[in-house]
Scaffold this motif. Structure first.
Motif, PDB file in Angstrom:
ATOM      1  N   HIS A   6       0.818  -1.202   0.000  1.00 35.25           N
ATOM      2  CA  HIS A   6       0.000   0.000   0.000  1.00 35.25           C
ATOM      3  C   HIS A   6       0.853   1.254   0.000  1.00 35.25           C
ATOM      4  O   HIS A   6       0.463   2.277  -0.541  1.00 35.25           O
ATOM      5  N   GLU A   7       2.046   1.200   0.626  1.00 32.72           N
ATOM      6  CA  GLU A   7       2.788   2.428   0.855  1.00 32.72           C
ATOM      7  C   GLU A   7       4.027   2.594   0.006  1.00 32.72           C
ATOM      8  O   GLU A   7       4.506   3.699  -0.175  1.00 32.72           O
ATOM      9  N   GLU A   8       4.587   1.514  -0.586  1.00 36.80           N
ATOM     10  CA  GLU A   8       5.877   1.643  -1.247  1.00 36.80           C
ATOM     11  C   GLU A   8       5.831   2.539  -2.471  1.00 36.80           C
ATOM     12  O   GLU A   8       6.837   3.105  -2.864  1.00 36.80           O
ATOM     13  N   SER A  20      -1.007  16.735   2.751  1.00 36.80           N
ATOM     14  CA  SER A  20      -2.075  15.923   2.198  1.00 36.80           C
ATOM     15  C   SER A  20      -3.466  16.493   2.386  1.00 36.80           C
ATOM     16  O   SER A  20      -4.387  16.044   1.733  1.00 36.80           O
ATOM     17  N   THR A  21      -3.640  17.470   3.279  1.00 41.90           N
ATOM     18  CA  THR A  21      -4.985  18.010   3.466  1.00 41.90           C
ATOM     19  C   THR A  21      -4.940  19.324   4.214  1.00 41.90           C
ATOM     20  O   THR A  21      -4.055  19.549   5.056  1.00 41.90           O
ATOM     21  N   GLY A  22      -5.876  20.219   3.887  1.00 37.72           N
ATOM     22  CA  GLY A  22      -6.056  21.431   4.658  1.00 37.72           C
ATOM     23  C   GLY A  22      -4.993  22.480   4.437  1.00 37.72           C
ATOM     24  O   GLY A  22      -4.002  22.286   3.754  1.00 37.72           O
ATOM     25  N   ALA A  52      -0.281   4.150   8.124  1.00 39.41           N
ATOM     26  CA  ALA A  52      -0.628   4.778   9.403  1.00 39.41           C
ATOM     27  C   ALA A  52      -1.009   6.238   9.210  1.00 39.41           C
ATOM     28  O   ALA A  52      -1.975   6.729   9.805  1.00 39.41           O
ATOM     29  N   ALA A  53      -0.257   6.941   8.354  1.00 39.84           N
ATOM     30  CA  ALA A  53      -0.558   8.347   8.093  1.00 39.84           C
ATOM     31  C   ALA A  53      -1.912   8.506   7.406  1.00 39.84           C
ATOM     32  O   ALA A  53      -2.701   9.407   7.739  1.00 39.84           O
ATOM     33  N   LYS A  54      -2.194   7.623   6.436  1.00 36.89           N
ATOM     34  CA  LYS A  54      -3.476   7.690   5.743  1.00 36.89           C
ATOM     35  C   LYS A  54      -4.631   7.433   6.697  1.00 36.89           C
ATOM     36  O   LYS A  54      -5.693   8.066   6.580  1.00 36.89           O
TER      37      LYS A  54
END
Length: 319
Positions: A6-8, A20-22, A52-54
């Motif tokens: 998912h992350e690589e 990533s947001t805001g 974890a960040a997502k």
């Protein structure tokens, strides 16, 4: 799908920070009470940092990936100026920003001086799992250079050793998939109110190895093993008859009483030091009978004393 798949695709994306947001609202001063809550996500490459960040982003956190550590206090200051629009910030710090990594200790000291509430989440995994994940996506480890993947892993472990020791929460993702890691993050961060202390009581079998994310380890192999009682062997420590057998043995109840008393002392110290998470590993030979029964009893004791407690039976069913 494991956590690395998912992350690589994101994990080696260069030195630039990615928001990533805001966005912070304005430059007006705000009271100190509006300083955002901060989580720093770090750990081994391939262990699940992006996942974890997502997860935190999905929970409404303002997430910044690969922010140079020297800019963390600035990020918090901008959040404080947003008039409450950015109340929770998560920052991913890793060896992709190794030119700036030496500044992390200074930034953490600066945050402490400003009374910023911060937590460090460290993603850990075994060498075997990390090698398998890098090979599956056919990507080099960011620190391997001209060497092997294991050389890069060794170098990264050494670089992150001190940070791992300072972590408030260590999650071992060796045997976790994406959904299991997200569940662990949700369990820690999805609650509306932050408890004083969260405890994970984990049963395990010594023959499968020690849990690498354990803060405390207790060994229940001093008690007779129900495995050798034919009528109890098929059942686990969740069975009432197995539990009764374990706690009718000499020393079992005394151990539970004294260990619970010891944990009260340790928990008080953790709270004073600002440590919010503790993983208590309870082991026996196979992780099926004695450790499971003891974990259940101990978790009930902790919950009765106001500690938010999660029970995990790591090895039950592996036999």
């Amino acid at each position: 799908m494991n956590v690395n798949e998912h992350e690589e695709r994101q994990d080696q994306s260069g030195e630039d920070a990615q928001v990533s947001t805001g966005a912070p609202a304005d430059a007006a001063g705000v009271p100190e009470a509006a300083i955002p809550e901060l989580v720093i996500i770090s750990g081994m490459s391939g262990a699940g940092r992006s996942t974890a960040a997502k997860c935190l982003e999905d929970l409404g956190w303002f997430v910044v990936d690969n922010l140079p550590p020297a800019l963390i206090p600035t990020m918090v200051e901008l959040g404080a100026r947003s008039q409450g629009n950015v109340a929770r910030i998560a920052v991913v710090v890793d060896v992709r920003g190794r030119r700036f990594f030496d500044n992390l200790r200074e930034s953490l000291a600066d945050l402490e001086a400003k009374h910023v509430t911060r937590r460090i989440v460290f993603l850990e995994s075994s060498d075997e799992a990390l090698v398998r994940r890098f090979e599956s996506v056919r990507r080099p480890h960011p620190l391997q250079g001209d060497g092997r993947i294991v050389d890069g892993i060794d170098a990264e472990r050494e670089l992150l050793r001190e940070l791992r020791g300072d972590a408030d929460l260590v999650i071992d993702t060796s045997s976790l998939n994406v959904h299991e890691l997200r569940a662990k993050m949700d369990a820690q961060f999805a609650g509306e109110e932050e408890p004083e202390l969260r405890a994970t009581v984990m049963s395990f079998g010594f023959k499968y190895g020690l849990p690498v994310d354990a803060d405390l380890v207790a060994d229940m192999r001093f008690l007779p093993n129900p495995h050798w009682v034919p009528e109890l062997r098929p059942f686990s420590g969740l069975n009432e008859e197995v539990s009764a057998y374990v706690f009718n043995q000499p020393g079992a109840k005394e151990f539970l009483d004294r260990y619970a008393e010891l944990l009260r002392l340790i928990a008080a110290g953790y709270r004073r030091e600002g440590k919010r998470y503790v993983t208590i590993a309870i082991g026996c030979t196979g992780g099926k009978h004695r450790s499971v029964a003891t974990s259940e009893k101990l978790a009930a004791r902790l919950a009765a004393e106001g500690v938010e407690t999660v029970v995990v039976h790591r090895d039950m069913g592996r036999e």
